[in-house]
Design an enzyme around this catalytic site. Structure first.
Site: not given
Ligand code: TYM
Length: 335
Positions: A117, A199, A202
């Site tokens: 990022k 991966k 968006k």
């Molecule tokens: P975020 O918002 O980027 O993604 C949310 C969830 O979707 C999964 N994910 C994917 N899984 C498979 N293939 C992909 N291409 C893909 N893109 C996204 C992510 O692994 C995630 O599970 N930091 C976290 C959000 C968060 C969180 C937390 C998660 C904040 N606090 C506490 C668990 C516990 C995040 O940015 O995910």
């Protein structure tokens, strides 16, 4: 009378920084919804995390509410799961600050998401972007969960959270339960359709399938999905040499529940021309009821408000218990 053992706890969140996509669904939400009966579940909209990158306020508000509607439409019943908005539960920010002081600069510097990022937003490498995993650890630890269901890309953050638990508990005793990452077998890492080496995200919309997207747009993206430049043109699982086809197979496996071997047999001799639209069709049929239900729920703002209000109330009750314990241990005078 038979004694009831308390259910194990599950917790996870997604940032409403963009519209939910197939990676979020297969890597995370699908896995959550399938386990609502077995676990005591907390799922939230991680709005506080989104502002590490500049957001348009009106769009953030809209997406946060849409995300709640989509959670419910994906099968997260608000009667069985605690659904809430992160910024409504002030304990997240408070514990986040405490955990900042128990996390090392070196640990945070190694986070690949920070490095990615920071490279993409070189004009806004702010402190929040750097310390974000401490807030994520607070999100998790406030609820003392057993499992954190996430996709593969979040494994490193959950591991850091585990290091924090170890450090904190070794000083103050058993304050936090050690959480386990819970990563699905199929769908943990959905790759982009246009660039299967990255991966699905968006930020590359032409290779990203959004949950609310129209069926014809989804099918167009699948038909244009990059397959492979080899000449054999057969549907065979080989992530190294055939990343595009292997990704489509993973998606098909995740939405249909079929094994990779069964998929190879199903499309034996069929070529990509038949395979790609079949995957598109399976995804369309999986997402159709979700889209329709989310659209219906979005008409009823009063209902969605009642869900997130009672969710925050319950989340706050649980979070406060942990926060009090932490404050006491570290030596803050009680109010
Ligand atoms: P975020 O918002 O980027 O993604 C949310 C969830 O979707 C999964 N994910 C994917 N899984 C498979 N293939 C992909 N291409 C893909 N893109 C996204 C992510 O692994 C995630 O599970 N930091 C976290 C959000 C968060 C969180 C937390 C998660 C904040 N606090 C506490 C668990 C516990 C995040 O940015 O995910």
């Amino acid at each position: 009378m038979e004694e009831q053992t308390p259910k194990k706890v599950m917790l996870s969140g997604i940032q409403p920084s963009g519209d939910l996509h197939l990676g979020n669904y297969l890597g995370a939400i699908k896995n959550w919804a399938e386990r609502a009966d077995q676990f005591d579940c907390f799922y939230f909209m991680a709005d506080m995390h989104t502002i590490t990158v500049r957001q348009e306020p009106a769009a953030l508000r809209r997406r946060t509410l849409e995300q709640l509607a989509q959670y419910i439409a994906c099968g997260l019943d608000p009667e069985k799961n605690t659904l809430f908005i992160q910024s409504h539960v002030h304990q997240h920010a408070e514990l986040g600050w405490v955990l900042n002081c128990y996390t090392m600069f070196g640990e945070l510097s190694r986070m690949t998401q920070f490095k990615d990022k920071a490279a993409r937003n070189s004009e806004n490498i702010n402190g929040g972007l750097f310390t974000y995993p401490c807030l994520m650890a607070a999100d998790i630890l406030l609820y003392q969960p057993d499992y954190v269901p996430v996709g593969e890309d979040q494994r490193q953050h959950v591991e850091l959270c585990r290091n924090i638990v170890q450090r904190f508990n070794s000083i103050y005793g058993d304050v936090f339960k050690m959480p386990e990452p819970y990563i699905p077998k199929a769908g943990a890492r959905v790759m982009g359709l246009s660039q299967p080496e990255n991966k699905m995200s968006k930020s590359i919309p032409e290779g990203c399938i959004f949950l609310m997207e129209k069926p014809e747009d989804i099918q167009r993206k699948f038909k244009r999905a990059v397959t492979d430049s080899d000449t054999e043109h057969c549907v065979r699982y080989d992530p190294e040499n055939k990343p595009g086809v292997s990704n489509l197979m993973n998606i098909y496996a995740a939405v249909t529940g079929k094994s990779l071997e069964a998929i190879e047999q199903e499309f034996e001799g069929a070529g990509y021309g038949k395979f790609k639209p079949a995957v598109g069709e399976a995804v369309i049929e999986t997402l159709r009821p979700i889209r329709e239900e989310a659209q219906r729920l979005l008409q009823d703002k009063a209902y969605l408000e009642s869900v997130y209000r009672s969710g925050a109330e319950r989340a706050s009750y649980v979070a406060e218990k942990t926060l009090r314990k932490v404050y006491k241990k570290i030596g803050f005078l009680p109010r």
